[in-house]
Enzyme design. Structure first.
Site, PDB file in Angstrom:
ATOM      1  N   ASP A 302     109.520  65.639  43.793  1.00  0.00           N
ATOM      2  CA  ASP A 302     109.009  65.840  42.438  1.00  0.00           C
ATOM      3  C   ASP A 302     110.206  65.822  41.477  1.00  0.00           C
ATOM      4  O   ASP A 302     111.379  65.817  41.891  1.00  0.00           O
ATOM      5  CB  ASP A 302     108.200  67.146  42.330  1.00  0.00           C
ATOM      6  CG  ASP A 302     107.239  67.115  41.131  1.00  0.00           C
ATOM      7  OD1 ASP A 302     107.411  66.253  40.238  1.00  0.00           O
ATOM      8  OD2 ASP A 302     106.329  67.958  41.076  1.00  0.00           O
TER       9      ASP A 302
HETATM   10  C1  NOJ Z   1     106.295  66.680  37.554  1.00  0.00           C
HETATM   11  C2  NOJ Z   1     104.938  66.918  38.132  1.00  0.00           C
HETATM   12  O1  NOJ Z   1     104.943  68.070  38.936  1.00  0.00           O
HETATM   13  C3  NOJ Z   1     104.428  65.752  38.967  1.00  0.00           C
HETATM   14  O2  NOJ Z   1     103.112  65.992  39.322  1.00  0.00           O
HETATM   15  C4  NOJ Z   1     104.558  64.476  38.204  1.00  0.00           C
HETATM   16  O3  NOJ Z   1     104.090  63.406  39.005  1.00  0.00           O
HETATM   17  C5  NOJ Z   1     106.009  64.272  37.822  1.00  0.00           C
HETATM   18  N1  NOJ Z   1     106.450  65.363  36.978  1.00  0.00           N
HETATM   19  C6  NOJ Z   1     106.215  62.945  37.101  1.00  0.00           C
HETATM   20  O4  NOJ Z   1     105.661  62.986  35.845  1.00  0.00           O
END
Ligand code: NOJ
Length: 779
Positions: A302
């Site tokens: 993430d």
């Molecule tokens: C953080 C989020 O937790 C995740 O779900 C997302 O895909 C990413 N940012 C990218 O935007």
């Protein structure tokens, strides 16, 4: 086989409007148990991957594992701006957060024409509930209990996103969410692992289509692996304590289902699990995901999750963070840039074996080959616009919204008939509240909000009743408002035949980084609600939210309440059709609806405790025994249970009948171990009758409880569900063929097996009602 085909046809007929299904080219309901071992699993890709890998320098290999956000950031920024230069040098494998064919092509041209090995970039985006056509938020989609609908929705999302060059979505979010304080509950399928697994597989099938290399397929990413939804206190990014047993029984199954459906990628989560961050966790990333499940796709971290190993406290510098994250199994680094900075050095130092690096690079290359990016790196800009908002997409957005609505209450109004549906004889309607005509607040969590695509509730209602018959007063803002606003609302209510209140949260109050410690109506909306109800006019409350809200007063005093979640671009038409009875609500809750925030985390599939209390029936005085597992100031039961939802008709469920009174643990285990054909252990059935005067679409559910096992099991666990249609007065016998897995559990050795047990089985309209049938599992 013939039986199965007949069932599939019947299901398709009952559930689907033929025109929509046909236009989408999806012929039949898929078998969720068939694994899709194509795409990234296609062995014919191996030779191409090896040939390319062979040509790559260490730096170019590391480049394939680096991913950056090049558009609107969706997390704390890295501050990099030199992407074009980096791409030309082969230092970037994936980019995300850009969303037009022009932009993706521009970056792709650099990768393909300027970098030494011409390896294309894969472009990603959070396509959460649609791309240009915005559908209901995932919590709403799941409330349809209709995986085929979800598959159609995600097929459309894939077609639109891919037309803009996006071939990778960071969706589905398959985190189990038991705590409504956690804002990301809005992005998932709720609290149940069985339903969550069905939905996870449906999302993957829709996004990835029948082949990943067709230009309109996009790679799915099941996230956030794993346990992210168990954030303590419901506070986003917070730590989690989850035993291996609980992890296996509740949190892992939807990920496993996504993997079995062929999900090409997995995102490792932010949270720590029992002290070990999920993005550096060898148990979940290697033991479970790779060894037990045989996952061969890419694990993407993430946003900054590799860098966050430092504040987590398991690394004191970037070098260590990379070593721990990478060796635990994170292939690609989203945005932290630490793989770019340190991975090559760690390989040179011998702290990361070259073979381990090659493994991760192979996965990324295989993904790109599987998507057909080497053959077709560019997107046809001339076809981009026509792929968006096609008529079948818009019609599906309306159907999806209608099926997502959950009717929570519909009692008689002043004239003694249920308030909903509103009679067409009603002339004047007062539409009050901050959420009826404010596009960014009522649509969705999608990133590309374009207000012009939305037909708002106000616009649709005004069209239906005529502008002169609609008294539109906001009455309050979402978080504020004045006494004058409220007085105007009360005056408008006084002139109307029916009042419709559109209250709740705005979309920014749920989703990422939107945890709440209070779950009531924000601002002065509760005050407004009470004043409007005091006028004595019939009131319908439409709740917009990304989670259940604690509104005990409303559930006592407002005759009709509909949970609308955030319905997407067809919010208006879907709500109007529902309010006036052209569509009969059929959604059911996928999360337990709390009475008060202090009950959270709240979930139906809980353990009994040694001192259970039966205070589920609020009409009966709760037991006055002090020493029971209870609150002194609140019931244990939810306001509305998991699986609950009313419609404009009434239903009667007959007793649960079982095809057997006894099962053998040894035979169940033999069935579990037999590969291939799924055997039936027992058939449970019940008669369901439509006792009302309208056609019903009902989601019939089957629950199981095991008692006497080595590890305590939930008081009920969902094991199946089916949407049926019943004409007024019609009775259908609904039968569920339950496999051995319905009677197995993760035992005290963390093995999935059946054990001798007393079993209760309910076929019921929700998780709190129905009459149980009994069966025994003997050794
Ligand atoms: C953080 C989020 O937790 C995740 O779900 C997302 O895909 C990413 N940012 C990218 O935007």
């Amino acid at each position: 086989m013939r039986k199965l085909l007949a069932a599939v046809c019947l299901y398709t007929m009952l559930v689907w409007q033929p025109s929509v299904g046909q236009t989408l080219g999806i012929a039949s309901a898929p078998n969720p148990r068939i694994s899709v071992r194509s795409g990234i699993y296609d062995p014919s890709l191996d030779a191409k991957v090896e040939a390319l890998l062979h040509k790559m320098t260490l730096e170019e290999k590391v480049g394939q594992l680096a991913q950056y956000s090049a558009g609107q950031p969706t997390g704390p920024g890295t501050g990099r701006t030199d992407y074009e230069d980096m791409i030309a040098k082969g230092q970037i494998g994936a980019l995300f957060n850009i969303s037009t064919a022009k932009e993706t092509n521009a970056y792709q041209r650099i990768a393909v024409e300027k970098s030494r090995l011409h390896i294309p970039i894969v472009f990603g985006l959070d396509v959460i509930n649609g791309f240009r056509t915005e559908f209901p938020i995932p919590l709403g989609l799941a409330s349809s209990w209709d995986p085929l609908l979800v598959e159609h929705v995600t097929r459309i999302a894939a077609r639109e996103a891919s037309a803009s060059g996006i071939r990778w979505t960071f969706s589905p979010m398959v985190d189990i969410a038991r705590d409504a304080r956690w804002g990301r509950m809005a992005e998932g399928a709720g609290e149940d692992p069985f339903l969550g697994s069905e939905m996870a597989a449906a999302y993957v099938r829709g996004y990835q289509g029948s082949r990943l290399d067709t230009p309109d397929s996009i790679a799915a990413c099941a996230k956030h692996y794993v346990g992210y939804g168990a954030a303590e206190g419901g506070r986003d990014y917070n730590t989690t304590e989850i035993s291996e047993h609980t992890l296996r029984q509740f949190y892992l199954p939807p990920f496993h289902a996504a993997v079995n459906a062929g999900a090409a990628t997995i995102m490792s989560a932010f949270n720590a699990i029992n002290g070990v961050p999920a993005s550096a966790n060898p148990f979940t990333l290697q033991q479970v995901l790779r060894k037990e499940w045989g996952f061969r796709g890419v694990v993407d971290s993430d946003w900054e999750a590799v860098g966050e190993l430092i504040p987590h406290g398991i690394a004191n510098d970037g070098l260590t963070a990379v070593r721990k994250g990478f060796l635990a199994g994170v292939d690609m680094d989203m945005t932290s840039s630490l793989y770019h900075d340190h991975l090559a050095q760690l390989v040179r130092l011998g702290q990361i074996p070259q073979v381990r690096l090659d493994e991760s690079v192979r996965r990324v290359l295989r993904l790109k080959f599987a998507l057909g990016l080497f053959d077709r790196p560019y997107t046809d800009e001339t076809h981009e616009a026509e792929a968006m908002l096609r008529p079948e997409a818009i019609s599906l957005a309306r159907t999806a919204a209608e099926r997502s609505f959950v009717l929570l209450k519909n009692s008689p109004g002043p004239n003694n008939t249920p308030i909903l549906p509103i009679s067409n004889d009603v002339h004047d309607i007062a539409l009050i509240g901050p959420l009826a005509d404010d596009p960014p607040n009522t649509e969705s969590l999608a990133k590309l909000d374009r207000n012009e695509d939305l037909i708002s509730f106000r616009a649709a209602l005004s069209k239906h009743v005529g502008e002169q018959h609609l008294f539109r007063i906001r009455g309050a803002d979402i978080t504020g408002g004045t006494d004058e606003d409220q007085a105007a609302a009360v005056a408008a209510a006084g002139k109307a035949d029916v009042v419709v209140l559109a209250l709740g949260e705005d979309t920014a109050m749920s989703g990422e980084a939107a945890s709440r410690s209070k779950l009531g109506l924000p601002g002065r909306q509760q005050e407004l609600l009470e004043k409007v109800v005091a006028t004595g006019k019939p009131v319908v409350l439409i709740l917009f939210s990304g989670r259940p809200l604690t509104l005990p007063w409303a559930f006592e005093h407002v005759p009709a309440v509909l949970a609308a979640w955030f319905p997407g671009i067809q919010a208006g038409p879907a709500l109007v059709r529902t309010l006036f009875g052209e569509s009969n609500p059929s959604g059911k809750l996928v999360v337990s609806w709390p009475r008060s925030v202090g009950q959270e985390p709240l979930y139906y599939n809980a353990l009994s405790t040694g001192r259970p209390i039966d205070n589920t029936d609020p009409t009966k005085p709760p037991s006055d025994d002090k020493y029971l597992s209870r609150y002194i100031d609140e019931l244990n039961s939810p306001q509305f249970p998991f699986g609950y939802g009313l419609s404009y008709t009434s239903l009667r469920y007959g007793a649960t009948e079982l095809s057997r009174v006894q099962l053998k643990a040894s035979s169940l285990n033999a069935m579990l171990n037999a590969r291939g054909v799924r055997e039936i252990a027992l058939t449970a059935s019940a008669e369901v009758t439509n006792t009302g005067s309208r056609t019903a679409e009902e989601v019939v559910q089957v629950y199981v409880r095991l008692q006497g096992t080595s590890v305590a099991q939930p008081v009920r666990a969902l094991k199946g569900f089916r949407r049926i249609t019943l004409a007024p007065g019609e009775t259908k016998k609904v039968a569920f063929d339950l496999g051995p897995d319905a009677f197995a559990m993760w035992n005290d050795r963390n093995l999935f097996a059946a054990e001798p047990a007393k079993v209760s089985i309910w076929i019921s309209p929700d998780s709190a009602h129905g009459t149980a049938g009994a069966v025994e599992i003997v050794p």
